[in-house]
Design a protein around this motif. Structure first.
Motif, PDB file in Angstrom:
ATOM      1  N   PHE A 193      76.382  41.406  30.713  1.00 58.24           N
ATOM      2  CA  PHE A 193      76.000  42.519  29.856  1.00 58.24           C
ATOM      3  C   PHE A 193      74.615  42.342  29.244  1.00 58.24           C
ATOM      4  N   VAL A 194      73.926  41.279  29.609  1.00 59.11           N
ATOM      5  CA  VAL A 194      72.576  41.024  29.119  1.00 59.11           C
ATOM      6  C   VAL A 194      71.591  41.561  30.145  1.00 59.11           C
ATOM      7  N   GLY A 195      70.634  42.359  29.668  1.00 60.91           N
ATOM      8  CA  GLY A 195      69.644  42.946  30.576  1.00 60.91           C
ATOM      9  C   GLY A 195      68.638  41.920  31.044  1.00 60.91           C
ATOM     10  N   PRO A 196      67.965  42.206  32.165  1.00 63.09           N
ATOM     11  CA  PRO A 196      66.977  41.246  32.680  1.00 63.09           C
ATOM     12  C   PRO A 196      65.722  41.166  31.817  1.00 63.09           C
ATOM     13  N   ARG A 197      65.460  42.211  31.037  1.00 59.98           N
ATOM     14  CA  ARG A 197      64.292  42.204  30.153  1.00 59.98           C
ATOM     15  C   ARG A 197      64.763  42.020  28.717  1.00 59.98           C
ATOM     16  N   GLY A 198      63.965  41.363  27.948  1.00 56.13           N
ATOM     17  CA  GLY A 198      64.300  41.198  26.542  1.00 56.13           C
ATOM     18  C   GLY A 198      64.791  39.801  26.238  1.00 56.13           C
ATOM     19  N   PRO A 199      65.080  39.558  24.979  1.00 55.63           N
ATOM     20  CA  PRO A 199      65.519  38.211  24.563  1.00 55.63           C
ATOM     21  C   PRO A 199      66.957  37.941  25.005  1.00 55.63           C
ATOM     22  N   VAL A 200      67.100  37.043  25.948  1.00 56.87           N
ATOM     23  CA  VAL A 200      68.414  36.734  26.503  1.00 56.87           C
ATOM     24  C   VAL A 200      69.296  36.032  25.468  1.00 56.87           C
ATOM     25  N   LEU A 201      68.760  35.052  24.790  1.00 56.87           N
ATOM     26  CA  LEU A 201      69.549  34.300  23.819  1.00 56.87           C
ATOM     27  C   LEU A 201      70.019  35.202  22.680  1.00 56.87           C
ATOM     28  N   ALA A 202      69.129  36.029  22.168  1.00 53.82           N
ATOM     29  CA  ALA A 202      69.500  36.927  21.067  1.00 53.82           C
ATOM     30  C   ALA A 202      70.561  37.934  21.523  1.00 53.82           C
ATOM     31  N   SER A 203      70.435  38.413  22.762  1.00 52.51           N
ATOM     32  CA  SER A 203      71.435  39.352  23.286  1.00 52.51           C
ATOM     33  C   SER A 203      72.791  38.684  23.420  1.00 52.51           C
ATOM     34  N   CYS A 204      72.821  37.460  23.910  1.00 53.78           N
ATOM     35  CA  CYS A 204      74.090  36.730  24.052  1.00 53.78           C
ATOM     36  C   CYS A 204      74.710  36.457  22.684  1.00 53.78           C
ATOM     37  N   ILE A 205      73.888  36.100  21.717  1.00 53.82           N
ATOM     38  CA  ILE A 205      74.409  35.856  20.368  1.00 53.82           C
ATOM     39  C   ILE A 205      74.957  37.142  19.774  1.00 53.82           C
ATOM     40  N   ALA A 206      74.238  38.256  19.958  1.00 54.60           N
ATOM     41  CA  ALA A 206      74.709  39.539  19.432  1.00 54.60           C
ATOM     42  C   ALA A 206      76.029  39.944  20.086  1.00 54.60           C
ATOM     43  N   LEU A 207      76.133  39.778  21.396  1.00 50.63           N
ATOM     44  CA  LEU A 207      77.384  40.102  22.080  1.00 50.63           C
ATOM     45  C   LEU A 207      78.523  39.206  21.608  1.00 50.63           C
ATOM     46  N   GLY A 208      78.221  37.935  21.395  1.00 53.61           N
ATOM     47  CA  GLY A 208      79.233  37.015  20.882  1.00 53.61           C
ATOM     48  C   GLY A 208      79.703  37.407  19.484  1.00 53.61           C
ATOM     49  N   LEU A 209      78.772  37.848  18.643  1.00 56.64           N
ATOM     50  CA  LEU A 209      79.147  38.278  17.297  1.00 56.64           C
ATOM     51  C   LEU A 209      79.993  39.551  17.334  1.00 56.64           C
ATOM     52  N   VAL A 210      79.649  40.474  18.235  1.00 57.48           N
ATOM     53  CA  VAL A 210      80.466  41.688  18.377  1.00 57.48           C
ATOM     54  C   VAL A 210      81.863  41.317  18.856  1.00 57.48           C
ATOM     55  N   TRP A 211      81.935  40.420  19.815  1.00 60.43           N
ATOM     56  CA  TRP A 211      83.224  39.964  20.334  1.00 60.43           C
ATOM     57  C   TRP A 211      84.059  39.322  19.218  1.00 60.43           C
ATOM     58  N   ALA A 212      83.406  38.471  18.412  1.00 59.08           N
ATOM     59  CA  ALA A 212      84.113  37.813  17.309  1.00 59.08           C
ATOM     60  C   ALA A 212      84.569  38.833  16.261  1.00 59.08           C
ATOM     61  N   ALA A 213      83.746  39.840  15.993  1.00 55.53           N
ATOM     62  CA  ALA A 213      84.124  40.865  15.012  1.00 55.53           C
ATOM     63  C   ALA A 213      85.319  41.680  15.499  1.00 55.53           C
ATOM     64  N   VAL A 214      85.307  42.059  16.774  1.00 57.82           N
ATOM     65  CA  VAL A 214      86.429  42.824  17.323  1.00 57.82           C
ATOM     66  C   VAL A 214      87.695  41.974  17.309  1.00 57.82           C
ATOM     67  N   SER A 215      87.602  40.724  17.707  1.00 59.01           N
ATOM     68  CA  SER A 215      88.766  39.832  17.693  1.00 59.01           C
ATOM     69  C   SER A 215      89.267  39.626  16.274  1.00 59.01           C
ATOM     70  N   GLY A 216      88.350  39.430  15.334  1.00 64.59           N
ATOM     71  CA  GLY A 216      88.746  39.258  13.941  1.00 64.59           C
ATOM     72  C   GLY A 216      89.432  40.493  13.387  1.00 64.59           C
ATOM     73  N   ALA A 217      88.915  41.679  13.718  1.00 65.92           N
ATOM     74  CA  ALA A 217      89.545  42.920  13.258  1.00 65.92           C
ATOM     75  C   ALA A 217      90.941  43.059  13.852  1.00 65.92           C
ATOM     76  N   TRP A 218      91.085  42.729  15.125  1.00 66.52           N
ATOM     77  CA  TRP A 218      92.399  42.803  15.763  1.00 66.52           C
ATOM     78  C   TRP A 218      93.399  41.879  15.077  1.00 66.52           C
ATOM     79  N   PHE A 219      93.000  40.636  14.846  1.00 61.31           N
ATOM     80  CA  PHE A 219      93.915  39.681  14.228  1.00 61.31           C
ATOM     81  C   PHE A 219      94.220  40.041  12.777  1.00 61.31           C
ATOM     82  N   CYS A 220      93.242  40.561  12.044  1.00 56.34           N
ATOM     83  CA  CYS A 220      93.506  40.997  10.669  1.00 56.34           C
ATOM     84  C   CYS A 220      94.506  42.146  10.653  1.00 56.34           C
TER      85      CYS A 220
END
Length: 123
Positions: free
Chosen positions: A55-82
């Motif tokens: 889900f990370v595009g070929p252009r742009g900051p790869v590390l920042a995109s991966c971190i942002a996707l990881g944070l979204v994933w963690a937020a969705v998982s946290g909301a589900w468990f809550c």
């Protein structure tokens, strides 16, 4: 003979046992154990490494995109468990009523009794 012993063991489990009461302060310990278990699970890391990069595009900051996707994933998982914990907490008051517990113990006892008889009979 082993089947009869197994059946007898299952039948003996059908006898209602005293349930332990919940102590105050258990929630924090359970949370720490859950977090430690999740962090020690290598499948979650392998899943993240195999899922997020597509889900990370070929252009742009790869590390920042991966971190942002990881944070979204963690937020969705946290909301589900809550939400799940909230629903369980709301249902807990119903499930701890003595009438509900008697019915569940009777249903569980009859089920285990039938299972033990079936195992002992060799069915």
């Amino acid at each position: 003979m082993r089947r009869a012993a197994s059946g007898a063991r299952v039948v003996s489990a059908a006898v209602p046992k005293a349930t332990a009461t919940r102590r105050s302060g258990e929630g924090g310990r359970a949370f720490v154990v859950g977090v430690a278990t999740s962090l020690g699970n290598p499948k979650a890391g392998v899943f993240a490494v195999s899922l997020l990069p597509q889900f990370v595009g070929p252009r742009g900051p790869v590390l920042a995109s991966c971190i942002a996707l990881g944070l979204v994933w963690a937020a969705v998982s946290g909301a589900w468990f809550c939400g799940f914990v909230w629903a369980i907490d709301k249902g807990r008051s119903r499930m701890t009523r003595p009438q509900f517990r008697r019915v569940m113990q009777a249903v569980t006892g009859v089920t285990l009794l039938c299972l033990g008889v079936a195992v002992a009979a060799g069915a």
